[in-house]
Write an enzyme that holds these catalytic residues in place. Structure first.
Site, PDB file in Angstrom:
ATOM      1  N   GLU A  87       0.800  -0.136  -4.959  1.00 52.27           N
ATOM      2  CA  GLU A  87      -0.398   0.705  -4.949  1.00 52.27           C
ATOM      3  C   GLU A  87      -0.260   1.684  -5.521  1.00 52.27           C
ATOM      4  O   GLU A  87       0.647   2.516  -4.721  1.00 52.27           O
ATOM      5  CB  GLU A  87      -1.005   0.484  -3.635  1.00 52.27           C
ATOM      6  CG  GLU A  87      -2.547   1.199  -3.315  1.00 52.27           C
ATOM      7  CD  GLU A  87      -2.246   3.129  -3.167  1.00 52.27           C
ATOM      8  OE1 GLU A  87      -2.251   3.764  -4.069  1.00 52.27           O
ATOM      9  OE2 GLU A  87      -2.055   2.660  -1.728  1.00 52.27           O
ATOM     10  N   ASP A 119       0.813  -1.197   0.330  1.00 55.65           N
ATOM     11  CA  ASP A 119       0.039  -0.137  -0.050  1.00 55.65           C
ATOM     12  C   ASP A 119       0.888   1.271  -0.205  1.00 55.65           C
ATOM     13  O   ASP A 119       1.855   0.993   0.642  1.00 55.65           O
ATOM     14  CB  ASP A 119      -1.214  -0.507   1.188  1.00 55.65           C
ATOM     15  CG  ASP A 119      -2.159   0.924   0.773  1.00 55.65           C
ATOM     16  OD1 ASP A 119      -2.462   1.168   0.211  1.00 55.65           O
ATOM     17  OD2 ASP A 119      -2.295   2.077   2.215  1.00 55.65           O
ATOM     18  N   ASP A 170     -10.984   1.290  -0.837  1.00 53.21           N
ATOM     19  CA  ASP A 170     -11.334   2.357  -0.673  1.00 53.21           C
ATOM     20  C   ASP A 170     -12.579   3.322  -1.403  1.00 53.21           C
ATOM     21  O   ASP A 170     -12.498   4.064  -1.073  1.00 53.21           O
ATOM     22  CB  ASP A 170     -10.283   3.310  -0.644  1.00 53.21           C
ATOM     23  CG  ASP A 170      -9.265   3.295   0.928  1.00 53.21           C
ATOM     24  OD1 ASP A 170      -9.481   2.426   1.355  1.00 53.21           O
ATOM     25  OD2 ASP A 170      -7.764   2.888   0.259  1.00 53.21           O
TER      26      ASP A 170
END
Length: 489
Positions: A335, A288, A388
């Protein structure tokens, strides 16, 4: 090789105990993936969650979530009696308050039986994982003794790891430390068995690790010198994101920032340990906020918002070289969403990692990046949306009329068919891997959203209806997957 997978958090699996576990329903989901012609199951981080229940704020970068331990599997091993199993909970969103109060008592029963006569497998686990397990268990035992207070609120001798205070805590809390180690043994025994089963079915697991650790974690407590602290385990700068069209004040995450010069001086040993651990429990690792390795947003600790932050250079190529040395180049997804500079793009290219493409962003007038499918490269992973994002059905309901009209015009569909059109656009794209959230295959609306960034409540609660995984749905997914050349040979 073209392939596809489904994004589905472990906690969102159905089951009788209020949250998804590593038991029967996880195996059933693997079977569903295989029947649907999929090659990957992508999950969210599996660490123990703290305040806010976010998997991106974990007590440890190495430990597993006790909520995911399956009670029925423990009962099959003789570690729980049937009458000790909690009553089944009704289907619906996760009630973390109930899990918090009910689960530890059940796990205590199982741990007590294991520790009364420790098995060779348990002893081997403790030895193999000692690099993180001992400190994690002591951290959790002290935290429990402190009424679950955050690390910042611990008494100075314990927070600062004064040798006498630590030695006394180890003696005083030895039994509780053994309990927390036993719980980790339960988790990893069940996780390993599930991974073996999934791999045997041709399903590879995509894990997810946050770039940052939690401010209330054994990672910070054990090695505070690896983070930007004041020498007393107090944070001086914290992580976040600058203001943008999605958040006028930016995002104040509050995570500790790394002292990258210290990491580099140690040859990035801590990160190597973390990545070796991650690649041992997952087949592929999604990292991430990859852009934080090129430059990260630094906010003074104690700030009310992210507006006073600034960009600071990260470790860059030196970090990549160390990670390539530790785990190679083929096991990581980056990401790379958000504001990407030329420097970030160059670092991603140098990493050899595929980046991410989000179909919803292609038609969102607030999103400055270009995510239209014709711009994709093969070396990428495409999603309709991530954890998200709102579901694609929900996006159609909440986006501006102009954005929805643009998406329908581009994808040559009517609004009623927009979700299927976005899924097909992902599958048809040149991206090597397409990952579709389970909620999008089911055409679920905002009620199935997993997380809304910058909000503190109501997240991480969605659960799948057990009746949704039908043979007809598996057949439809398999048909579309084959149509676009993504079914395994």
């Amino acid at each position: 090789m073209r392939a596809s997978g489904i994004l589905m958090p472990v906690f969102s699996l159905p089951g009788p105990y209020g949250i998804g576990t590593l038991g029967r329903e996880a195996y059933r989901f693997v079977d569903f993936l295989a029947e649907a012609g999929q090659s990957y199951w992508q999950i969210l981080p599996i660490g123990p969650t703290g305040y806010g229940d976010s998997p991106y704020q974990s007590f440890s970068a190495f430990a597993g979530n006790p909520y995911f331990i399956d009670f029925d599997l423990l009962a099959q091993q003789g570690l729980l009696a049937r009458e000790e199993l909690p009553a089944p909970q009704p289907a619906g969103p996760i009630r973390y308050d109930l899990l918090y109060t009910q689960r530890p008592a059940v796990l205590q029963q199982a741990a007590g039986r294991l520790l009364a006569s420790p098995s060779p497998a348990y002893q081997a686990f403790c030895q193999e994982q000692c690099a993180w397990l001992e400190d994690y268990a002591l951290f959790m035992a002290i935290k429990e003794e402190q009424g679950q207070a955050g690390l910042a609120c611990w008494p100075d001798p314990l927070r600062c790891r004064e040798p006498a205070a630590l030695a006394d805590a180890r003696r005083r809390l030895a039994g509780r430390c053994d309990y927390f180690k036993a719980v980790q043994f339960f988790f990893y025994s069940q996780w390993t068995a599930l991974k073996v089963y999934a791999n045997g079915k041709g399903i590879r697991l995509i894990g997810d690790i946050p770039i940052y650790v939690s401010p209330d974690s054994s990672d910070l407590w054990t090695r505070p010198e690896l983070f930007q602290t004041d020498g007393q385990v107090r944070l001086t700068r914290v992580a976040g994101c600058p203001p943008d069209s999605f958040a006028a004040d930016g995002q104040l995450w509050g995570n500790p920032l790394y002292d990258w010069p210290r990491h580099e001086a140690e040859g990035f040993a801590w990160w190597k340990q973390r990545m070796r651990h991650a690649t041992s429990i997952y087949d592929v690792v999604r990292i991430d906020h990859f852009r934080g390795f090129e430059s990260y947003f630094s906010i003074p600790a104690g700030s009310a918002t992210a507006q006073g932050g600034q960009w600071v250079k990260g470790p860059g190529q030196a970090f990549l070289d160390a990670m390539h040395q530790a785990v190679g180049r083929d096991a990581v997804i980056a990401e790379d969403l958000g504001y990407l500079t030329d420097e970030v793009k160059a670092l991603l290219a140098a990493s050899g990692c595929p980046g991410m493409k989000i179909m919803q962003f292609a038609f969102d007038s607030r999103e400055p990046g270009n995510y239209l499918p014709y711009t994709y490269t093969a070396h990428s992973v495409v999603y309709t949306g991530t954890h998200d994002n709102i579901t694609t059905e929900g996006w159609q309901q909440s986006a501006s009329r102009e954005d929805v009209a643009y998406a329908c015009r581009y994808l040559r569909c009517e609004p009623a068919g927009l979700t299927d059109a976005m899924i097909c656009a992902c599958l048809a794209s040149v991206s090597d891997l397409a990952v579709i959230p389970m909620a999008d295959w089911l055409h679920l609306g905002p009620e199935a959203r997993i997380n809304t960034p910058s909000t503190q409540s109501g997240n991480w609660r969605w659960r799948l209806d057990a009746a949704a995984l039908t043979p007809a749905l598996a057949a439809r997914i398999a048909d579309w997957t084959g149509l676009y050349g993504r079914r395994p040979a």
